[in-house]
Scaffold this active site. Structure first.
Site, mmCIF file in Angstrom:
data_model
loop_
_atom_site.group_PDB
_atom_site.id
_atom_site.type_symbol
_atom_site.label_atom_id
_atom_site.label_comp_id
_atom_site.label_asym_id
_atom_site.label_seq_id
_atom_site.Cartn_x
_atom_site.Cartn_y
_atom_site.Cartn_z
ATOM 1 N N HIS A 1 1.822 4.073 14.966
ATOM 2 C CA HIS A 1 0.997 2.911 14.613
ATOM 3 C C HIS A 1 1.313 1.733 15.536
ATOM 4 O O HIS A 1 2.468 1.521 15.896
ATOM 5 C CB HIS A 1 1.274 2.474 13.160
ATOM 6 N N ARG B 1 -7.883 2.731 -0.005
ATOM 7 C CA ARG B 1 -8.183 1.430 -0.629
ATOM 8 C C ARG B 1 -9.604 0.983 -0.296
ATOM 9 O O ARG B 1 -10.259 0.302 -1.072
ATOM 10 C CB ARG B 1 -7.166 0.383 -0.160
ATOM 11 N N CYS C 1 -5.071 7.610 8.886
ATOM 12 C CA CYS C 1 -3.988 7.907 9.834
ATOM 13 C C CYS C 1 -3.041 8.950 9.269
ATOM 14 O O CYS C 1 -2.632 9.879 9.969
ATOM 15 C CB CYS C 1 -3.229 6.636 10.206
ATOM 16 N N GLU D 1 5.815 7.391 13.532
ATOM 17 C CA GLU D 1 5.921 7.796 12.130
ATOM 18 C C GLU D 1 6.822 9.019 11.987
ATOM 19 O O GLU D 1 6.706 9.978 12.733
ATOM 20 C CB GLU D 1 4.531 8.123 11.575
HETATM 21 N N1 PCA Z 1 -5.587 2.821 11.145
HETATM 22 C C1 PCA Z 1 -5.905 3.347 9.828
HETATM 23 C C2 PCA Z 1 -7.015 4.341 10.064
HETATM 24 C C3 PCA Z 1 -7.491 4.119 11.449
HETATM 25 C C4 PCA Z 1 -6.510 3.230 12.078
HETATM 26 O O1 PCA Z 1 -6.488 2.876 13.255
HETATM 27 C C5 PCA Z 1 -4.693 3.922 9.111
HETATM 28 O O2 PCA Z 1 -3.559 3.467 9.384
HETATM 29 O O3 PCA Z 1 -4.846 4.804 8.270
#
Ligand code: PCA
Length: 216
Positions: A167, A90, A143, A80
């Site tokens: 991610h 959500r 996240c 990111e």
């Molecule tokens: N993904 C979520 C929260 C925890 C995770 O593994 C997110 O992208 O916010």
């Protein structure tokens, strides 16, 4: 003295029985290049997740922190670029909190940019044959909360420590129960990708000036 990397992965959330982020983090090697790898599993809870990250930072005293989460629906591993000062959930988190259109830090800046070299990390993964691209949104759920608070605490309290959020897609096992066409990746491919990305982060203090941006 060698360096230390702290890597975190989330617990399952949203009705899933596993989170590929923690499954991949726990399979990482205990050393990457000259660095010791310290791993921590963190809860999918606004506020508590960044607190768990800070507790792990205090204990491990890392040079680099990389927090990892699941982004169901993405096909590639995505470091990111930016975290925003905004929470908009959500679905409730694992403690039942559901912030809507809230500031994370009322006095904080609108956004923080990653301090790890996201372009170098993506290039290293792609050269290793692992699908990766830079992401310019970490979303508005837990996240992004962790990434924003991580970069905020590093900027305010841990000078010299570099950090980012990354991610991963759904694991192949998860996709077996999801609609046809849902993208997924083997956990072992994630492990390889994260390892290569961390090697690149250790090797580059400055990011590469290469075209990883978009046309939209
Ligand atoms: N993904 C979520 C929260 C925890 C995770 O593994 C997110 O992208 O916010």
């Amino acid at each position: 003295m060698g360096r230390t990397i702290l890597v975190t992965g989330f617990q399952p959330f949203g009705g899933e029985r596993m989170n590929p982020a923690w499954e991949a983090v726990k399979r990482l090697p205990d050393a990457i290049a000259d660095a010791t790898v310290v791993k921590a599993e963190i809860p999918v809870v606004f506020g508590k997740a960044p607190e768990a990250v800070e507790a792990a930072i205090k204990e491990a005293q890392p040079d680099i922190v990389l927090c990892i989460g699941q982004a169901g629906g993405r096909a590639k591993i995505t470091p990111e670029f930016v975290a925003i000062n905004y929470a908009d959930a959500r679905i409730p988190d694992n403690d039942g909190n559901q912030p809507i259109a809230e500031r994370i830090e009322p006095e904080g800046p609108a956004a923080y940019f990653a301090t790890l070299p996201v372009k170098a990390m993506v290039q290293a993964m792609n050269e290793a044959g692992i699908p990766a691209e830079v992401s310019y949104t970490a979303g508005t759920y837990v996240c992004n909360d962790v990434m924003y608070e991580l970069l905020h605490m590093l900027a305010c309290r841990y000078p010299g420590v570099r950090g980012d959020f990354l991610h991963v897609p759904y694991a192949t096992e998860q996709a077996a129960h999801l609609p046809s066409g849902t993208p997924s990746m083997e956990i072992e491919t994630m492990v390889k990708g994260i390892t290569v990305a961390l090697e690149a982060a250790l090797a580059h203090d400055e990011d590469l000036a290469i075209a990883t941006g978009s046309t939209h």
